[in-house]
Motif scaffolding. Structure first.
Motif, PDB file in Angstrom:
ATOM      1  N   LEU A  65      -0.627   5.289   6.371  1.00 58.84           N
ATOM      2  CA  LEU A  65       0.003   3.931   6.447  1.00 58.84           C
ATOM      3  C   LEU A  65       0.552   3.512   7.526  1.00 58.84           C
ATOM      4  O   LEU A  65       0.321   4.888   8.860  1.00 58.84           O
ATOM      5  N   VAL A  66       0.453   2.178   8.669  1.00 55.35           N
ATOM      6  CA  VAL A  66       0.396   2.151   9.709  1.00 55.35           C
ATOM      7  C   VAL A  66       1.839   1.592   9.773  1.00 55.35           C
ATOM      8  O   VAL A  66       1.475  -0.232   9.557  1.00 55.35           O
TER       9      VAL A  66
ATOM     10  N   THR B 289      -1.957   9.233  15.179  1.00 54.79           N
ATOM     11  CA  THR B 289      -1.889  11.048  14.753  1.00 54.79           C
ATOM     12  C   THR B 289      -0.868  10.901  13.478  1.00 54.79           C
ATOM     13  O   THR B 289      -0.900  11.095  12.540  1.00 54.79           O
ATOM     14  N   GLY B 290       0.389   9.942  14.359  1.00 56.09           N
ATOM     15  CA  GLY B 290       1.382  10.079  13.168  1.00 56.09           C
ATOM     16  C   GLY B 290       0.535   9.042  11.930  1.00 56.09           C
ATOM     17  O   GLY B 290       1.688   9.236  10.720  1.00 56.09           O
ATOM     18  N   CYS B 291      -0.092   7.688  12.148  1.00 56.15           N
ATOM     19  CA  CYS B 291       0.199   6.895  11.007  1.00 56.15           C
ATOM     20  C   CYS B 291      -1.179   7.594  10.208  1.00 56.15           C
ATOM     21  O   CYS B 291      -1.247   7.487   9.145  1.00 56.15           O
TER      22      CYS B 291
ATOM     23  N   PRO C   6       0.717  -1.361  -0.050  1.00 58.13           N
ATOM     24  CA  PRO C   6       0.498  -0.122   0.441  1.00 58.13           C
ATOM     25  C   PRO C   6       0.716   1.077   0.347  1.00 58.13           C
ATOM     26  O   PRO C   6       1.895   1.385   0.518  1.00 58.13           O
ATOM     27  N   THR C   7       0.482   2.469  -0.614  1.00 57.89           N
ATOM     28  CA  THR C   7       0.879   4.028  -0.228  1.00 57.89           C
ATOM     29  C   THR C   7      -0.094   4.747   0.479  1.00 57.89           C
ATOM     30  O   THR C   7      -0.906   4.237   0.663  1.00 57.89           O
ATOM     31  N   PRO C   8       0.295   5.360   1.040  1.00 59.13           N
ATOM     32  CA  PRO C   8      -0.203   6.481   1.403  1.00 59.13           C
ATOM     33  C   PRO C   8      -1.266   7.042   0.198  1.00 59.13           C
ATOM     34  O   PRO C   8      -2.425   7.395   1.075  1.00 59.13           O
ATOM     35  N   GLY C   9      -1.695   6.603  -0.864  1.00 59.19           N
ATOM     36  CA  GLY C   9      -2.281   6.557  -1.543  1.00 59.19           C
ATOM     37  C   GLY C   9      -3.975   5.929  -1.652  1.00 59.19           C
ATOM     38  O   GLY C   9      -5.387   6.151  -1.450  1.00 59.19           O
TER      39      GLY C   9
ATOM     40  N   LEU D  52       0.131  -1.504   6.977  1.00 59.97           N
ATOM     41  CA  LEU D  52      -1.389  -1.546   6.568  1.00 59.97           C
ATOM     42  C   LEU D  52      -1.532  -0.115   6.177  1.00 59.97           C
ATOM     43  O   LEU D  52      -0.959   0.917   6.601  1.00 59.97           O
ATOM     44  N   THR D  53      -2.513  -0.249   5.807  1.00 63.39           N
ATOM     45  CA  THR D  53      -3.044   1.632   5.478  1.00 63.39           C
ATOM     46  C   THR D  53      -3.547   1.622   6.837  1.00 63.39           C
ATOM     47  O   THR D  53      -4.038   1.240   7.523  1.00 63.39           O
ATOM     48  N   TYR D  54      -4.067   3.404   6.984  1.00 63.36           N
ATOM     49  CA  TYR D  54      -4.350   4.370   8.410  1.00 63.36           C
ATOM     50  C   TYR D  54      -5.565   3.519   8.538  1.00 63.36           C
ATOM     51  O   TYR D  54      -5.975   3.271   9.832  1.00 63.36           O
TER      52      TYR D  54
END
Length: 248
Positions: free
Chosen positions: A106-107, A99-101, A19-22, A155-157
């Motif tokens: 992403l996690v 918050t950071g994730c 996964p990407t941030p998108g 993981l995705t957020y």
């Protein structure tokens, strides 16, 4: 996978990708609805799902919401209240990391691993202490397993948030409040053959979190050992093969 294919089954392994941030809004539900169920629909006949750990939890949901010939869950958590007091500790971890994730979308694996360590901190310390006196062959295996366990995609957020907040803390599956593809997911609604393999020595997915299917097979191994340990073939592979062969 090679062994089960050698037994005469057409085995497919689903890779969730990197996964990407998108992809941050793709939840666990989204993985089931937008990836797993559409993949199941690519076969000429409904497939049998075999899921390990959270993959087993997701497979149960997909078997209810989709068209499935059978489902096997291996060390799959369902009644998340079975984690006991560790839920509060892991909840605090998520509160600190959330918050950071969210900003990353992403996690990272490090957040997940820290959660696993908190399930049994003393055992985590003890296994690294024992590494100092291991024979070379055992030490090489230990390093290989730790490299594997600490690598992998994040993981995705949205998937991480759902895992920590809805599954682990709210116990949505165990309280019959988990909805996937518009359906309330209750294992009692399964219409296909179903089996769960439960490890009595599992600390990552304790036996207390098991689904509670009528067909339950208990194993005397740990979370990873039940799949790749010296007795894995006897305890898991062969019983799984026999169960698959018995599906009409």
């Amino acid at each position: 996978m090679r062994w089960i294919a050698e037994q005469g089954f057409h085995a497919w392994l689903l890779d969730w990708g990197e996964p990407t941030p998108g992809d941050g809004d793709l939840s666990i539900n989204g993985h089931i609805e937008r990836v797993l169920i559409p993949a199941m629909q690519q076969f000429d006949e409904p497939p049998v799902l075999v899921g390990y750990c959270l993959g087993g939890t997701m497979s149960i949901a997909a078997a209810i919401a989709g068209d499935c010939a059978g489902v096997a869950a291996i060390a799959a958590p369902w009644h998340f209240r079975g984690y006991g007091e560790a839920r509060d500790d892991i909840g605090s971890l998520w509160e600190a990391a959330r918050t950071g994730c969210e900003q990353l979308g992403l996690v990272p694996m490090e957040v997940l691993q820290t959660g696993f360590w908190r399930l049994d901190p003393a055992r985590t310390v003890a296994k690294f202490e024992s590494f100092a006196t291991m024979a070379p062959e055992a030490a090489a295996m230990f390093i290989a397993m730790e490299d594997w366990a600490n690598s992998g995609a994040p993981l995705t957020y949205a998937a991480g948030a759902e895992l920590f907040e809805q599954l682990l803390l709210a116990d949505a599956p165990g309280t019959r409040a988990w909805r996937v593809a518009g359906r309330l997911i209750d294992p009692a609604d399964l219409t296909c053959p179903a089996v769960e393999f439960v490890s009595l020595g599992d600390r990552i997915v304790p036996a207390a979190t098991a689904i509670g299917l009528p067909d339950r097979r208990d194993l005397g191994a740990g979370h990873v050992g039940m799949v790749v340990g010296s007795r894995a073939k006897e305890q898991l592979w062969e019983p799984l093969r026999d169960w698959l062969a018995a599906i009409p």
